[in-house]
Design a protein around this motif. Structure first.
Motif, PDB file in Angstrom:
ATOM      1  N   CYS A  32      -6.438  50.221   4.550  1.00 56.35           N
ATOM      2  CA  CYS A  32      -5.574  51.649   4.528  1.00 56.35           C
ATOM      3  C   CYS A  32      -6.869  52.701   4.475  1.00 56.35           C
ATOM      4  O   CYS A  32      -7.779  52.737   3.873  1.00 56.35           O
ATOM      5  N   ALA A  33      -6.469  53.625   5.658  1.00 55.57           N
ATOM      6  CA  ALA A  33      -7.378  54.529   5.857  1.00 55.57           C
ATOM      7  C   ALA A  33      -6.978  55.917   5.131  1.00 55.57           C
ATOM      8  O   ALA A  33      -5.842  56.340   5.467  1.00 55.57           O
ATOM      9  N   ALA A  34      -7.704  56.472   4.234  1.00 57.49           N
ATOM     10  CA  ALA A  34      -7.294  57.714   3.531  1.00 57.49           C
ATOM     11  C   ALA A  34      -8.058  58.869   4.136  1.00 57.49           C
ATOM     12  O   ALA A  34      -9.261  58.744   4.491  1.00 57.49           O
ATOM     13  N   SER A  35      -7.325  60.004   4.293  1.00 57.55           N
ATOM     14  CA  SER A  35      -7.994  61.321   4.599  1.00 57.55           C
ATOM     15  C   SER A  35      -7.742  62.288   3.962  1.00 57.55           C
ATOM     16  O   SER A  35      -6.448  62.210   3.104  1.00 57.55           O
TER      17      SER A  35
ATOM     18  N   VAL B 281       7.368  44.700   3.674  1.00 58.23           N
ATOM     19  CA  VAL B 281       6.351  45.993   4.521  1.00 58.23           C
ATOM     20  C   VAL B 281       5.551  46.211   2.885  1.00 58.23           C
ATOM     21  O   VAL B 281       6.038  46.501   2.115  1.00 58.23           O
ATOM     22  N   TYR B 282       4.398  46.533   3.619  1.00 59.84           N
ATOM     23  CA  TYR B 282       3.229  46.677   2.450  1.00 59.84           C
ATOM     24  C   TYR B 282       2.757  48.184   2.692  1.00 59.84           C
ATOM     25  O   TYR B 282       2.494  48.694   3.955  1.00 59.84           O
ATOM     26  N   TYR B 283       2.877  48.732   1.346  1.00 59.95           N
ATOM     27  CA  TYR B 283       2.333  50.357   1.429  1.00 59.95           C
ATOM     28  C   TYR B 283       1.318  50.399   0.406  1.00 59.95           C
ATOM     29  O   TYR B 283       1.001  49.934  -0.284  1.00 59.95           O
ATOM     30  N   CYS B 284       0.139  51.361   1.057  1.00 60.05           N
ATOM     31  CA  CYS B 284      -0.701  51.911   0.403  1.00 60.05           C
ATOM     32  C   CYS B 284      -0.414  53.204  -0.437  1.00 60.05           C
ATOM     33  O   CYS B 284       0.350  54.064   0.188  1.00 60.05           O
ATOM     34  N   GLY B 285      -0.623  53.166  -1.802  1.00 63.29           N
ATOM     35  CA  GLY B 285      -0.478  54.475  -2.355  1.00 63.29           C
ATOM     36  C   GLY B 285      -1.634  54.987  -3.083  1.00 63.29           C
ATOM     37  O   GLY B 285      -2.679  53.995  -3.319  1.00 63.29           O
TER      38      GLY B 285
ATOM     39  N   HIS C 237     -13.814  55.614   2.827  1.00 66.93           N
ATOM     40  CA  HIS C 237     -12.427  55.881   2.595  1.00 66.93           C
ATOM     41  C   HIS C 237     -11.482  55.144   3.187  1.00 66.93           C
ATOM     42  O   HIS C 237     -10.310  55.446   3.169  1.00 66.93           O
ATOM     43  N   MET C 238     -11.894  53.755   2.768  1.00 67.33           N
ATOM     44  CA  MET C 238     -11.141  52.649   3.252  1.00 67.33           C
ATOM     45  C   MET C 238     -10.709  51.875   1.927  1.00 67.33           C
ATOM     46  O   MET C 238     -11.262  51.834   1.125  1.00 67.33           O
ATOM     47  N   VAL C 239      -9.169  51.318   1.912  1.00 71.37           N
ATOM     48  CA  VAL C 239      -8.973  50.311   1.013  1.00 71.37           C
ATOM     49  C   VAL C 239      -8.368  49.021   1.575  1.00 71.37           C
ATOM     50  O   VAL C 239      -7.873  49.293   2.611  1.00 71.37           O
ATOM     51  N   TYR C 240      -8.771  48.057   1.310  1.00 71.95           N
ATOM     52  CA  TYR C 240      -8.295  46.702   1.758  1.00 71.95           C
ATOM     53  C   TYR C 240      -7.763  45.763   0.757  1.00 71.95           C
ATOM     54  O   TYR C 240      -7.697  46.024  -0.256  1.00 71.95           O
ATOM     55  N   LEU C 241      -6.742  45.152   1.414  1.00 69.13           N
ATOM     56  CA  LEU C 241      -6.135  43.892   0.678  1.00 69.13           C
ATOM     57  C   LEU C 241      -6.290  42.659   1.448  1.00 69.13           C
ATOM     58  O   LEU C 241      -5.613  42.578   2.334  1.00 69.13           O
ATOM     59  N   GLN C 242      -7.052  41.676   0.795  1.00 68.84           N
ATOM     60  CA  GLN C 242      -7.311  40.461   1.526  1.00 68.84           C
ATOM     61  C   GLN C 242      -6.213  39.685   0.889  1.00 68.84           C
ATOM     62  O   GLN C 242      -6.048  39.409  -0.161  1.00 68.84           O
TER      63      GLN C 242
ATOM     64  N   LEU D 251      -2.479  58.746   4.343  1.00 68.68           N
ATOM     65  CA  LEU D 251      -2.732  57.336   4.243  1.00 68.68           C
ATOM     66  C   LEU D 251      -2.079  56.510   5.292  1.00 68.68           C
ATOM     67  O   LEU D 251      -0.920  56.516   5.590  1.00 68.68           O
ATOM     68  N   VAL D 252      -3.046  56.002   6.159  1.00 70.25           N
ATOM     69  CA  VAL D 252      -2.413  55.054   7.137  1.00 70.25           C
ATOM     70  C   VAL D 252      -2.772  53.637   7.005  1.00 70.25           C
ATOM     71  O   VAL D 252      -3.933  53.184   6.955  1.00 70.25           O
TER      72      VAL D 252
END
Length: 122
Positions: free
Chosen positions: A22-25, A91-95, A75-80, A4-5
């Motif tokens: 957040c790019a998921a692979s 610091v914001y983290y994608c989980g 495969h992207m997740v966003y937070l507007q 996750l990036v």
């Protein structure tokens, strides 16, 4: 390999907006629940928002200001994040986790990105 990036953080004035990505692979079809958490200096990592099976959930502190969304094709997740406040600085983290269903507990998410800094000036 799960990866996750996050990206999109930065410095913004109070009242401004940012969109985190957040790019998921890896085996992304297993990421049935995606979430954003944040961690301020000297604080615990706290839940911000989650997406699971098309349903969204928010912490009370961001409800009405933040919106989580997921694009399954890319495969992207966003937070507007709108109407940002100095207390949103963190610091914001994608989980991600393979289970369906909402959880605000960081220990329920086995996969994490490296985080992206958001700083809101007053």
């Amino acid at each position: 390999q799960v990866q996750l990036v996050e990206s999109g953080g930065g410095l913004v004035e109070a009242g401004g907006s940012l969109r985190l990505s957040c790019a998921a692979s890896g085996r992304t079809f297993n990421y049935r629940t995606m979430a954003w958490f944040r961690q301020g200096v000297g604080k615990e990592r706290e839940f911000v928002a989650a997406w699971s099976a098309g349903n969204t959930y928010y912490a009370n502190s961001v409800k009405g200001r933040f919106t989580i969304s997921r694009d399954n094709a890319t495969h992207m997740v966003y937070l507007q994040m709108n109407s940002l406040k100095p207390e949103d600085t963190a610091v914001y983290y994608c989980g991600a986790r393979t289970m369906l269903g909402f959880s605000r507990l960081k220990d329920d998410y086995p996969y994490w990105g490296q985080g992206t800094q958001v700083t809101v000036s007053s």
